[in-house]
Design an enzyme around this catalytic site. Sequence first.
Site, short mmCIF file in Angstrom:
data_model
loop_
_atom_site.label_atom_id
_atom_site.label_comp_id
_atom_site.label_asym_id
_atom_site.label_seq_id
_atom_site.Cartn_x
_atom_site.Cartn_y
_atom_site.Cartn_z
N CYS B 166 41.11 16.39 61.18
CA CYS B 166 40.38 15.54 62.14
C CYS B 166 38.99 15.15 61.66
CB CYS B 166 40.27 16.25 63.48
SG CYS B 166 41.82 17.01 63.97
N HIS B 298 33.05 14.89 69.13
CA HIS B 298 34.43 15.07 68.67
C HIS B 298 35.33 15.00 69.91
CE1 HIS B 298 37.55 15.86 65.89
NE2 HIS B 298 37.90 17.00 66.43
N GLU B 309 31.94 22.52 71.64
CA GLU B 309 31.07 21.44 71.16
C GLU B 309 29.82 21.34 72.04
OE1 GLU B 309 33.01 17.63 70.77
OE2 GLU B 309 31.31 16.79 69.66
N LYS B 330 37.57 9.04 72.45
CA LYS B 330 38.99 9.38 72.33
C LYS B 330 39.71 9.18 73.66
CE LYS B 330 38.84 12.70 68.49
NZ LYS B 330 37.41 12.84 68.19
N HIS B 335 43.17 10.22 69.81
CA HIS B 335 42.66 10.94 68.65
C HIS B 335 43.38 10.42 67.40
CE1 HIS B 335 41.22 13.86 65.96
NE2 HIS B 335 41.28 14.94 66.71
N PHE B 394 40.58 21.01 62.55
CA PHE B 394 41.41 22.20 62.38
C PHE B 394 41.14 22.73 60.98
CE2 PHE B 394 45.31 21.54 65.37
CZ PHE B 394 44.53 21.89 66.45
#
Lengths: 88, 406
Positions: B166, B298, B309, B330, B335, B394
């Site tokens: 990501c 994010h 976050e 998003k 995403h 990830f």
Amino acid sequence: MARSVQEKVIAIIAEQAVLEPSDVTMTSTLEDLGIDSLGLVESIFAIEEAFDISVPFNANDPGSSAFDISSVAAIVAAVEGLVAARAA
Amino acid sequence: MSPRGNRVVITGAGTINALAHDVAGTLEAFREGRCGITELDIRDKERLSIRIGGQVHNWDPEDRFNRQQIVLYDKFTQFTLLAAREAVAQSGLNFEGRLGYETGVILGTAGGGVNTWDENYRAVYEEGKNRVHPFVVPKLMNNAACSHVSMEFHLKGPSFTVATACASSNHAMGQAFHMVRSGMTKAMLTGGSESMLCFGGIKAWEGLRVMSKDACRPFSLNRNGMVQGEGAAVFVFEDYEHARARGAEILAEVVGFAMTSDAADIVMPSKHGAARAIAGALRDAGVNGEDVGYINAHGTGTAANDKTECAAVADVFGPHADRLMISSTKSMHGHLIGGTGAVELLACIMALRDGVIAPTIGYEEPDPECALDVVPNAARDAKVDVVLSNAFAFGGLNAVLALRRA
């Protein structure tokens, strides 16, 4: 039938926790057994494969999922319910 | 030259995503807070439990490419080329002469040609065929998009593809920034692309049980997971003096970049890793936390990411965390995994250039663990001078870019 669901679920959880099935009691929680979020998702996958069922579980909100994971006994009861629903 | 090297500016932008097939349409959707997430239109959808996504609709490759190109271009390459054409056209650059040797391509993707893998596995496993098309390998490889962009625009400088899940696009754009800043290149085409919305791509994600079945609601207490998207965005990063000398229109300046690794868990995010990347980008840019007006989060809409976050932002900015705006687009385009940071950079440029902050849509209930100004549901007019774009992958790989108003 009920007993074999319990035995199979305990065997799956024990394998995930790297314990003997005899070390997993019905009152144990996954946290007690050292199973983290990834281990939980893997256990649910193993349960789905073993019983040919679909477990309603979203890792974002385990608390409000229809599938109760608060203890081994709760998981066994939930799996028994899903197995019975499939057989019906 | 600044103390760190040459100044780097953005002189072109292009995109295709679930909201629109170009930048103007995407920014309009951001301003309107429009949702591009729909019911998926893909083969074997009935065997999926996740049936929504930020899918690109009304896409016919034959409108854009000839038959010889289509046999070589997976959808992620097609999306990339469309975005690159728009970006290069806006920049007004011509790379056929010396500039082509001084310009490269660095793009992000997590999966590369996932649709090509999917279609050909189907052919050999499900349909039992013993032969596949001769171009399967050059079509599916992760660097295919990068190579086709370099070929179409005669870009002969340093070129490669970055795969950090990501964070792929942010890592790619960070590398492109470093190359122009260091003087290694005069310009770069950079950004990223993803196209995983096929049966195998979604089935793999279902396994993790982090996907929402109904909507992407970042920072909302009732959020229940991420929604995948697809598409691409590509930018022209250019040496400021080069851009100024030719009178180019400057969209924004790239002023800082930092990357860190959590070294902790393969899927769970770490507040410390994220905070170190944010603080590192501020240091690299030479700006104070108080200068930052907006962060493109994010903001995946998962329980874990959004609270981690917000905690990282609160740690880095202290009391200023309550004054800055942070939103996740998003919620609108989904995403895009390896392409997500690139599409999200458009919201950063819009904030700096147009003074419009893209909203977090789908926001329904405040979460005490995400108690920041997440610009809920409606875009907002605000003048901001410095913005950040976060990406936390990830694998614990974090990449944060800092931009300043031109």
